[in-house]
Scaffold this motif. Structure first.
Motif, PDB file in Angstrom:
ATOM      1  N   LEU A 170       0.829  -1.202   0.000  1.00 25.04           N
ATOM      2  CA  LEU A 170       0.000   0.000   0.000  1.00 25.04           C
ATOM      3  C   LEU A 170       0.868   1.258   0.000  1.00 25.04           C
ATOM      4  O   LEU A 170       0.591   2.215  -0.742  1.00 25.04           O
ATOM      5  N   ALA A 171       1.931   1.261   0.792  1.00 26.66           N
ATOM      6  CA  ALA A 171       2.840   2.410   0.831  1.00 26.66           C
ATOM      7  C   ALA A 171       3.528   2.592  -0.528  1.00 26.66           C
ATOM      8  O   ALA A 171       3.656   3.723  -1.014  1.00 26.66           O
ATOM      9  N   LEU A 172       3.950   1.497  -1.148  1.00 27.70           N
ATOM     10  CA  LEU A 172       4.591   1.568  -2.464  1.00 27.70           C
ATOM     11  C   LEU A 172       3.621   2.133  -3.505  1.00 27.70           C
ATOM     12  O   LEU A 172       4.005   2.968  -4.327  1.00 27.70           O
ATOM     13  N   ASP A 173       2.380   1.692  -3.462  1.00 32.53           N
ATOM     14  CA  ASP A 173       1.367   2.245  -4.373  1.00 32.53           C
ATOM     15  C   ASP A 173       1.192   3.741  -4.145  1.00 32.53           C
ATOM     16  O   ASP A 173       1.070   4.517  -5.096  1.00 32.53           O
ATOM     17  N   GLY A 174       1.170   4.160  -2.876  1.00 32.83           N
ATOM     18  CA  GLY A 174       1.031   5.585  -2.562  1.00 32.83           C
ATOM     19  C   GLY A 174       2.203   6.404  -3.071  1.00 32.83           C
ATOM     20  O   GLY A 174       2.019   7.485  -3.641  1.00 32.83           O
ATOM     21  N   VAL A 175       3.419   5.903  -2.900  1.00 29.83           N
ATOM     22  CA  VAL A 175       4.615   6.612  -3.380  1.00 29.83           C
ATOM     23  C   VAL A 175       4.575   6.729  -4.896  1.00 29.83           C
ATOM     24  O   VAL A 175       4.821   7.809  -5.456  1.00 29.83           O
ATOM     25  N   ASN A 176       4.259   5.630  -5.592  1.00 26.47           N
ATOM     26  CA  ASN A 176       4.192   5.678  -7.053  1.00 26.47           C
ATOM     27  C   ASN A 176       3.079   6.608  -7.523  1.00 26.47           C
ATOM     28  O   ASN A 176       3.245   7.335  -8.498  1.00 26.47           O
ATOM     29  N   PHE A 177       1.947   6.606  -6.837  1.00 24.95           N
ATOM     30  CA  PHE A 177       0.860   7.515  -7.198  1.00 24.95           C
ATOM     31  C   PHE A 177       1.311   8.959  -7.071  1.00 24.95           C
ATOM     32  O   PHE A 177       1.059   9.783  -7.960  1.00 24.95           O
ATOM     33  N   CYS A 178       1.983   9.285  -5.978  1.00 27.01           N
ATOM     34  CA  CYS A 178       2.456  10.664  -5.784  1.00 27.01           C
ATOM     35  C   CYS A 178       3.453  11.052  -6.872  1.00 27.01           C
ATOM     36  O   CYS A 178       3.430  12.183  -7.361  1.00 27.01           O
ATOM     37  N   CYS A 179       4.317  10.120  -7.254  1.00 23.80           N
ATOM     38  CA  CYS A 179       5.280  10.419  -8.329  1.00 23.80           C
ATOM     39  C   CYS A 179       4.554  10.689  -9.638  1.00 23.80           C
ATOM     40  O   CYS A 179       4.870  11.641 -10.345  1.00 23.80           O
TER      41      CYS A 179
END
Length: 185
Positions: free
Chosen positions: A163-172
């Protein structure tokens, strides 16, 4: 002339930004999915194995999108300087050839790989579902002492990291120039 150079530099920055984002997404998702697959076997979790397979397909889709961005950049660079054949054609005919070739490049790299990705995800989902139903069916008909329980704590850790990885990629990707698509005329 100067305005054209500024536009070209802006487009090159845009290409490199999109390429960088797609490459980071590919590397991060593939690294995570391989790590998760290793721990899925340690946790004896069919759900984590299936999620790892689906994430690998997703990360390969990012790789194909990265290749598509690079191909578009190469295409634009090659057609920026007309070759001998293009110079002997009328401007209208040269424009038609360029548009047809660009559509072909777009079809090859932006439409076909995602279609392959969708069908691969459907196959992965069917295989995982079949395996999950098989395990459920076996567990219904065998002694509870023979049933294995997956490591729930390990599964939860990977779910939160995912979930954190998805959030980081979404922000990028949200910082990219074309978050909501390209402008149309």
């Amino acid at each position: 002339m100067e305005k054209r150079q500024q536009k070209q530099q802006g487009e090159e920055r845009e290409y490199s930004n999109n390429e960088r984002l797609l490459l980071v997404a590919f590397v991060s998702f593939m690294t995570f999915s391989i790590t998760q697959l290793y721990f899925a076997f340690r946790a004896e979790s069919e759900a984590m194995k299936g999620d790892s397979a689906a994430m690998m397909v997703d990360s390969l889709t990012y790789l194909f999108n990265w290749i598509a961005e690079r191909q578009k950049h190469v295409f634009d660079r090659n057609y920026q300087h007309p070759n001998h054949l293009m110079s002997i054609l009328t401007p209208e005919r040269a424009s038609q050839i360029r548009q047809r070739t660009k559509r072909k490049v777009t079809l090859q790299w932006e439409i076909i790989p995602p279609l392959v990705s969708v069908f691969t995800l459907l196959i992965v989902t069917a295989v995982v579902l079949r395996q999950a139903l098989r395990v459920i069916w076996l567990d219904l008909h065998r002694d509870p002492n023979l049933q294995s329980d997956p490591n729930i704590d390990l599964m939860m850790i990977f779910a939160l990291v995912n979930l954190a990885l998805d959030g980081v990629n979404f922000c990028c990707f949200a910082q990219a120039s074309h978050l909501f698509g390209y402008d149309t005329t």
